[in-house]
Design an enzyme around this catalytic site. Structure first.
Site, short mmCIF file in Angstrom:
data_model
loop_
_atom_site.label_atom_id
_atom_site.label_comp_id
_atom_site.label_asym_id
_atom_site.label_seq_id
_atom_site.Cartn_x
_atom_site.Cartn_y
_atom_site.Cartn_z
N ARG A 77 1.62 4.95 7.98
CA ARG A 77 2.96 5.54 7.84
C ARG A 77 3.05 6.90 8.53
O ARG A 77 4.06 7.23 9.16
CB ARG A 77 3.32 5.66 6.36
CG ARG A 77 3.72 4.33 5.74
CD ARG A 77 4.11 4.47 4.28
NE ARG A 77 2.93 4.50 3.41
CZ ARG A 77 2.84 5.20 2.29
NH1 ARG A 77 3.86 5.96 1.91
NH2 ARG A 77 1.76 5.14 1.56
N CYS B 4 8.46 -3.37 -10.16
CA CYS B 4 8.03 -2.32 -9.23
C CYS B 4 9.09 -2.05 -8.17
O CYS B 4 8.82 -1.37 -7.20
CB CYS B 4 6.72 -2.73 -8.57
SG CYS B 4 5.29 -2.69 -9.65
N LYS C 293 0.86 3.48 -10.15
CA LYS C 293 2.28 3.20 -9.92
C LYS C 293 2.50 1.85 -9.23
O LYS C 293 3.61 1.33 -9.25
CB LYS C 293 2.92 4.33 -9.11
CG LYS C 293 2.48 4.46 -7.67
CD LYS C 293 3.15 5.65 -7.00
CE LYS C 293 2.69 5.84 -5.57
NZ LYS C 293 3.09 4.76 -4.66
N ASP C 294 1.44 1.29 -8.63
CA ASP C 294 1.56 -0.02 -7.98
C ASP C 294 1.32 -1.18 -8.93
O ASP C 294 1.50 -2.34 -8.55
CB ASP C 294 0.54 -0.14 -6.83
CG ASP C 294 0.82 0.82 -5.69
OD1 ASP C 294 1.99 1.21 -5.51
OD2 ASP C 294 -0.14 1.19 -4.97
N ARG D 17 6.55 0.97 6.02
CA ARG D 17 5.51 0.24 5.31
C ARG D 17 4.14 0.56 5.89
O ARG D 17 4.01 1.12 6.96
CB ARG D 17 5.78 -1.27 5.43
CG ARG D 17 7.03 -1.73 4.69
CD ARG D 17 6.83 -1.77 3.20
NE ARG D 17 5.57 -2.43 2.88
CZ ARG D 17 5.37 -3.73 2.94
NH1 ARG D 17 6.36 -4.54 3.28
NH2 ARG D 17 4.19 -4.24 2.64
N ARG E 35 13.23 3.65 -4.94
CA ARG E 35 13.42 4.84 -5.77
C ARG E 35 13.65 6.07 -4.90
O ARG E 35 14.59 6.85 -5.13
CB ARG E 35 12.19 5.05 -6.66
CG ARG E 35 12.20 6.35 -7.47
CD ARG E 35 10.86 6.58 -8.15
NE ARG E 35 9.77 6.67 -7.19
CZ ARG E 35 9.44 7.80 -6.53
NH1 ARG E 35 10.11 8.91 -6.74
NH2 ARG E 35 8.44 7.80 -5.68
N ARG E 36 12.79 6.26 -3.90
CA ARG E 36 12.94 7.41 -3.02
C ARG E 36 14.22 7.32 -2.19
O ARG E 36 14.93 8.32 -2.02
CB ARG E 36 11.72 7.53 -2.10
CG ARG E 36 10.44 7.93 -2.84
CD ARG E 36 9.23 7.80 -1.95
NE ARG E 36 8.01 8.23 -2.66
CZ ARG E 36 6.79 7.80 -2.37
NH1 ARG E 36 6.61 6.92 -1.39
NH2 ARG E 36 5.75 8.24 -3.05
#
Length: 303
Positions: A149, A234, A80-81, A143, A125-126
């Site tokens: 995190r 992204c 996904k990155d 981040r 997105r989140r």
């Protein structure tokens, strides 16, 4: 002639876990391997939201350069990155079997859900999907690697933070105080691992072909095609999930405004034999349903 395959990876605990998994699989096939950890710009710059850095592939760029410079032979990424357009000379070599695709909320009690709350995430997105469901909440930027995190969540007065389930599960960091956000559409290719190699490196490409998981590859390519057609890179609030059920591919995708107020969603299914360009066709329907204007608005606001 046999050679030692140098495996490039970020140096976070999760990235090293993923690289070690690839290393074990290649070793079991009889290949000699060596891990080469590097630190990415995305890991070094933690005080600026990702979208403000203005770079697609912030977590993959350093490894791309190392590969093109001949310092590593292959690189392992959370798929996904990875930008939908790879650098010239670098190609997808294998997609490993996908893990848990869902997002989870790690929380300090759920009483805030029906009141005021503060949620942390570094993902547009989140953030957009959370604000769509909980418009009265505040969302703050978060981040760092997953360990960082989790520590920041402990150290701050936030009610919770959103993580990819797969990442926490892989390094046994998923706590008891979490809920699965089954209503949140994951990032394209979430839960999947991608290994890339140089286009002319047939030795590595042949080695990695043995690790490919076809069903996972089909699904993530549909999701990334959807993302690419929407021109999201992204950073835009785009979710996509393709799943194979018997001989059918079921797809769900959505584009959100940055504040979460507007949502353009699509749900389609197609025979696995007609999977070619399925992601693109779904994206076109979103674009024609107001998505084109919404993407212009998002790009304008992210400048």
């Amino acid at each position: 002639m046999a050679k030692t395959i140098r495996i490039g990876t970020r140096d976070s605990e999760l990235a090293l876990w993923q690289a070690n998994m690839v290393q074990k699989k290649l070793t079991n096939l009889g290949y000699d391997t060596k891990l080469v950890p590097v630190k990415s710009t995305g890991d070094l710059v933690l005080d600026t939201p990702l979208y403000e850095l203005g770079i697609t592939g912030i977590f993959t760029k350093t490894l791309d350069v190392a590969m093109l410079n001949g310092e590593v032979d292959i690189a392992v990424h959370s798929m996904k990155d990875v930008p939908t357009a790879l650098p010239k000379g670098i190609v997808e070599a294998t997609v490993l079997e996908r893990a848990n695709v869902q997002d989870i909320l790690v929380h300090k009690g759920l009483g805030f859900l029906e009141a005021d709350g503060v949620i942390a995430t570094g993902s547009l997105r989140r953030k957009a999907q959370w604000l769509h469901k909980y418009p009265k909440h505040d969302v703050v930027d978060l981040r760092g690697n997953v360990n960082t995190r989790m520590q920041k969540l402990t150290d701050n007065h936030w009610n919770g933070a959103i993580f990819a389930a797969a990442g926490l599960e892989r390094i046994n960091l998923k706590p008891e105080n979490y809920i699965t956000l089954d209503w949140m559409i994951p990032a394209p290719a979430q839960g999947a691992m991608l290994v890339v190699a140089k286009e002319e490196d047939m030795f590595c490409l042949e080695a990695l072909a043995n690790l490919n998981h076809e069903a996972s590859e089909i699904c993530v390519h549909i999701e990334r095609e959807f993302l690419r057609e929407l021109e999201g890179g992204c950073t835009a609030p785009i979710g996509a999930l393709a799943q194979i059920v018997e001989n059918t591919i079921q797809f769900k995708g959505a584009l959100f405004s940055l504040d979460g107020k507007h949502k353009i969603e699509i749900s389609e299914e197609v025979s696995i034999d007609d999977a070619a360009s399925f992601g693109k066709r779904c994206a076109q329907k979103v674009l024609n349903n107001g998505g084109r204007e919404l993407m212009k608005e998002i790009k304008l606001n992210l400048k």
